[in-house]
Design an enzyme around this catalytic site. Structure first.
Site, PDB file in Angstrom:
ATOM      1  N   THR A   1      41.995  46.865  46.400  1.00 16.38           N
ATOM      2  CA  THR A   1      42.429  47.987  45.565  1.00 16.38           C
ATOM      3  C   THR A   1      43.115  49.068  46.394  1.00 16.38           C
ATOM      4  OG1 THR A   1      41.518  49.873  44.335  1.00 16.38           O
ATOM      5  CG2 THR A   1      40.026  48.800  45.835  1.00 16.38           C
ATOM      6  N   ASP A   2      43.948  49.871  45.732  1.00 15.83           N
ATOM      7  CA  ASP A   2      44.569  51.018  46.418  1.00 15.83           C
ATOM      8  C   ASP A   2      43.546  52.134  46.685  1.00 15.83           C
ATOM      9  OD1 ASP A   2      44.223  51.948  43.805  1.00 15.83           O
ATOM     10  OD2 ASP A   2      46.287  52.660  43.557  1.00 15.83           O
ATOM     11  N   GLU A   3      42.360  52.030  46.049  1.00  8.88           N
ATOM     12  CA  GLU A   3      41.379  53.114  46.203  1.00  8.88           C
ATOM     13  C   GLU A   3      40.843  53.216  47.634  1.00  8.88           C
ATOM     14  OE1 GLU A   3      38.578  53.670  43.037  1.00  8.88           O
ATOM     15  OE2 GLU A   3      39.828  52.610  41.601  1.00  8.88           O
TER      16      GLU A   3
ATOM     17  N   TYR B   1      32.205  52.388  45.442  1.00  4.49           N
ATOM     18  CA  TYR B   1      33.057  51.236  45.137  1.00  4.49           C
ATOM     19  C   TYR B   1      34.164  51.091  46.174  1.00  4.49           C
ATOM     20  CZ  TYR B   1      36.985  48.687  43.093  1.00  4.49           C
ATOM     21  OH  TYR B   1      38.046  47.825  42.906  1.00  4.49           O
TER      22      TYR B   1
ATOM     23  N   LYS C   1      34.830  48.169  49.047  1.00  8.61           N
ATOM     24  CA  LYS C   1      36.056  47.358  49.111  1.00  8.61           C
ATOM     25  C   LYS C   1      36.739  47.545  50.469  1.00  8.61           C
ATOM     26  CE  LYS C   1      37.756  45.109  46.371  1.00  8.61           C
ATOM     27  NZ  LYS C   1      37.584  43.665  45.994  1.00  8.61           N
TER      28      LYS C   1
HETATM   29  N1  LIG Z   1      40.672  46.401  37.699  1.00 10.17           N
HETATM   30  C1  LIG Z   1      41.545  47.004  38.502  1.00 10.17           C
HETATM   31  O1  LIG Z   1      42.263  47.913  38.081  1.00 10.17           O
HETATM   32  C2  LIG Z   1      41.679  46.553  39.940  1.00 10.17           C
HETATM   33  C3  LIG Z   1      42.727  47.077  40.705  1.00 10.17           C
HETATM   34  C4  LIG Z   1      42.892  46.625  42.022  1.00 10.17           C
HETATM   35  C5  LIG Z   1      42.020  45.687  42.542  1.00 10.17           C
HETATM   36  N2  LIG Z   1      40.987  45.218  41.795  1.00 10.17           N
HETATM   37  C6  LIG Z   1      40.098  44.197  42.396  1.00 10.17           C
HETATM   38  O2  LIG Z   1      40.336  42.979  41.694  1.00 10.17           O
HETATM   39  C7  LIG Z   1      39.136  42.236  41.614  1.00 10.17           C
HETATM   40  C8  LIG Z   1      38.842  41.888  40.166  1.00 10.17           C
HETATM   41  O3  LIG Z   1      38.730  43.102  39.419  1.00 10.17           O
HETATM   42  P1  LIG Z   1      38.391  43.038  37.856  1.00 10.17           P
HETATM   43  O4  LIG Z   1      38.809  44.317  37.270  1.00 10.17           O
HETATM   44  O5  LIG Z   1      38.883  41.772  37.283  1.00 10.17           O
HETATM   45  O6  LIG Z   1      36.788  42.989  37.915  1.00 10.17           O
HETATM   46  P2  LIG Z   1      35.748  42.596  36.783  1.00 10.17           P
HETATM   47  O7  LIG Z   1      34.577  43.507  36.978  1.00 10.17           O
HETATM   48  O8  LIG Z   1      36.398  42.523  35.458  1.00 10.17           O
HETATM   49  O9  LIG Z   1      35.322  41.102  37.164  1.00 10.17           O
HETATM   50  C9  LIG Z   1      34.578  40.793  38.306  1.00 10.17           C
HETATM   51  C10 LIG Z   1      34.093  39.350  38.186  1.00 10.17           C
HETATM   52  O10 LIG Z   1      33.373  39.028  39.393  1.00 10.17           O
HETATM   53  C11 LIG Z   1      32.184  38.350  39.043  1.00 10.17           C
HETATM   54  N3  LIG Z   1      31.167  38.603  40.081  1.00 10.17           N
HETATM   55  C12 LIG Z   1      30.577  39.791  40.369  1.00 10.17           C
HETATM   56  N4  LIG Z   1      29.676  39.618  41.357  1.00 10.17           N
HETATM   57  C13 LIG Z   1      29.715  38.299  41.702  1.00 10.17           C
HETATM   58  C14 LIG Z   1      29.027  37.520  42.670  1.00 10.17           C
HETATM   59  N5  LIG Z   1      28.101  38.063  43.460  1.00 10.17           N
HETATM   60  N6  LIG Z   1      29.315  36.210  42.763  1.00 10.17           N
HETATM   61  C15 LIG Z   1      30.249  35.634  41.947  1.00 10.17           C
HETATM   62  N7  LIG Z   1      30.927  36.341  41.002  1.00 10.17           N
HETATM   63  C16 LIG Z   1      30.659  37.640  40.882  1.00 10.17           C
HETATM   64  C17 LIG Z   1      31.780  38.944  37.705  1.00 10.17           C
HETATM   65  O11 LIG Z   1      30.887  38.092  37.007  1.00 10.17           O
HETATM   66  C18 LIG Z   1      33.128  39.124  37.028  1.00 10.17           C
HETATM   67  O12 LIG Z   1      33.497  37.966  36.309  1.00 10.17           O
HETATM   68  C19 LIG Z   1      38.041  43.080  42.267  1.00 10.17           C
HETATM   69  O13 LIG Z   1      37.885  42.618  43.594  1.00 10.17           O
HETATM   70  C20 LIG Z   1      38.619  44.487  42.261  1.00 10.17           C
HETATM   71  O14 LIG Z   1      38.136  45.237  43.336  1.00 10.17           O
HETATM   72  C21 LIG Z   1      40.801  45.630  40.501  1.00 10.17           C
END
Ligand SMILES: NC(=O)c1ccc[n+]([C@@H]2O[C@H](COP(=O)([O-])OP(=O)(O)OC[C@H]3O[C@@H](n4cnc5c(N)ncnc54)[C@H](O)[C@@H]3O)[C@@H](O)[C@H]2O)c1
Length: 350
Positions: A132-134, A158, A162
């Site tokens: 993430t950009d955070e 969070y 990350k």
């Molecule tokens: N949502 C955003 O805006 C955003 C932006 C940039 C980066 N990201 C990154 O992208 C990734 C996905 O984000 P998202 O929004 O889809 O998240 P989300 O919370 O919707 O989904 C996370 C998934 O990971 C699974 N999970 C959690 N802990 C686990 C574990 N211990 N073992 C196996 N599976 C596990 C959960 O069951 C879920 O299906 C993350 O790494 C997040 O940091 C998200």
């Protein structure tokens, strides 16, 4: 390619899987199925011959090794994480466990697996870490946007977790030679996002006639990217990115939270009969989140110049599609509210 996707039952992971299947890839989705997972998001691909699902925790080393040995992927795209900032403030433990210990565990399993590969398969293997950009911290209005060389300065449990996982991934590349790719992306939005994140909160609160909470004065600025564009960028980086490199991914779409919420309210007004209903009147300012970063912004020149990638969805079209998707697909979100996993937290009427 055969791609092992962690966290594929989440918001971005499920979008990535839906896209990757249409592009002919084979998918092994490894997900623990936390509260944030929803296999309904994968309904369209669940029976596909190129799709496999394995319920497992990335913190379980033996399970990760066994899955890699059984499925022999060409690459890992690692998205599994605890992802909600407010939850990280209430209970940081799960974030340390999954985001840091889980990434460490997966790196160890991947390193072991990669060491056993030979020839073209070894050369082709990638560990792609999705971040993430955070991790870059807070910008003021006049600061230049984050580039790949911006020093890390995370603010929340969070983003700190990350950031720690990003450092581990780079260390496994430098120390052990693991062929990694790392991407840092701005805020995603679109269909199938869980109803605790800002845009679905606004849509569902408005739909229920509830007040719409906005932190502080709504002045925090975020860059927003349509989730399918993020999925497309991830596949581009996997295909063309240079091992060891980091790529920032952004939407060129900065706006204040208040402006965003007003946009969503106006779209709700246009789409819900009778047209023209004023949902902005439901907006209420609430006590700000502690450690709330003022602004995030992405300089995406590297991925544009080196890999020829830029977002294809305009903000107007993306927000409109998202609102219409939630209005047309209550089969997906209504059970979540009934189960209470989000409803209680949001205070939504069931
Ligand atoms: N949502 C955003 O805006 C955003 C932006 C940039 C980066 N990201 C990154 O992208 C990734 C996905 O984000 P998202 O929004 O889809 O998240 P989300 O919370 O919707 O989904 C996370 C998934 O990971 C699974 N999970 C959690 N802990 C686990 C574990 N211990 N073992 C196996 N599976 C596990 C959960 O069951 C879920 O299906 C993350 O790494 C997040 O940091 C998200």
């Amino acid at each position: 390619m055969k791609l092992l996707v962690t966290g594929g039952a989440g918001f971005i992971g499920s979008a990535l899987i839906r896209l990757a299947i249409t592009r002919g890839h084979h998918i092994v989705n490894v997900d623990k199925l936390t509260y944030a997972a929803n296999l309904d998001s994968l309904r369209d691909v669940a029976g596909h011959p190129h799709y496999d699902f394995v319920k497992a925790d990335i913190c379980d080393l033996d399970a990760m090794k066994a899955i890699l040995a059984a499925h022999q992927p060409d690459a890992i795209i690692h998205l599994a994480a605890e992802s909600h900032v407010d939850r990280s403030i209430d209970g940081p433990g799960a974030f340390i466990q999954t985001n840091i210990v889980g990434t460490f565990t997966l790196l160890q399993a991947a390193r072991d697996f990669w060491a056993g590969l030979r020839g073209a398969r070894r050369d082709r293997f990638r560990f792609h870490h999705v971040s993430t950009d955070e991790v870059y911290g807070d910008l003021s209005a006049d600061d230049p946007p984050f580039s790949e060389t911006t020093p890390y300065d995370p603010s929340s449990p969070y983003s700190a977790s990350k950031a720690a996982s990003d450092h581990l991934v780079r260390a496994w590349a430098r120390t052990y030679g693991l062929p990694i790719l790392l991407t840092n992306c701005s805020n995603n939005y679109g269909p199938y996002q869980f109803p605790e994140k800002l845009i679905p909160v606004v849509i569902l609160k408005a739909l229920h006639g509830d007040t719409i909470p906005v932190y502080g004065k709504g002045e925090n600025v975020r860059d927003w990217l349509y989730v399918d564009d993020h999925a497309d960028a991830l596949l581009r980086v996997l295909d063309k990115g240079a091992p060891g490199e980091t790529y920032n991914i952004g939407g060129n779409n900065e706006r204040t939270n208040l402006a965003l919420v007003e946009t969503i309210c106006d779209l709700m007004g246009q789409h819900l009969p009778p047209g023209g209903k004023d949902f902005r009147r439901l907006i209420r300012f609430v006590t700000d989140r502690p450690g709330h970063d003022h602004r995030y912004a992405i300089d995406a020149a590297k991925i544009e110049d080196a890999l020829g990638w830029s977002p294809s969805m305009s903000a107007d079209e993306g927000f409109d599609r998202t609102v219409r998707w939630y209005l047309d697909n209550d089969w997906w979100w209504r059970p979540l509210i009934r189960e209470g996993a989000f409803g209680d937290r949001l205070g939504l009427k069931r």
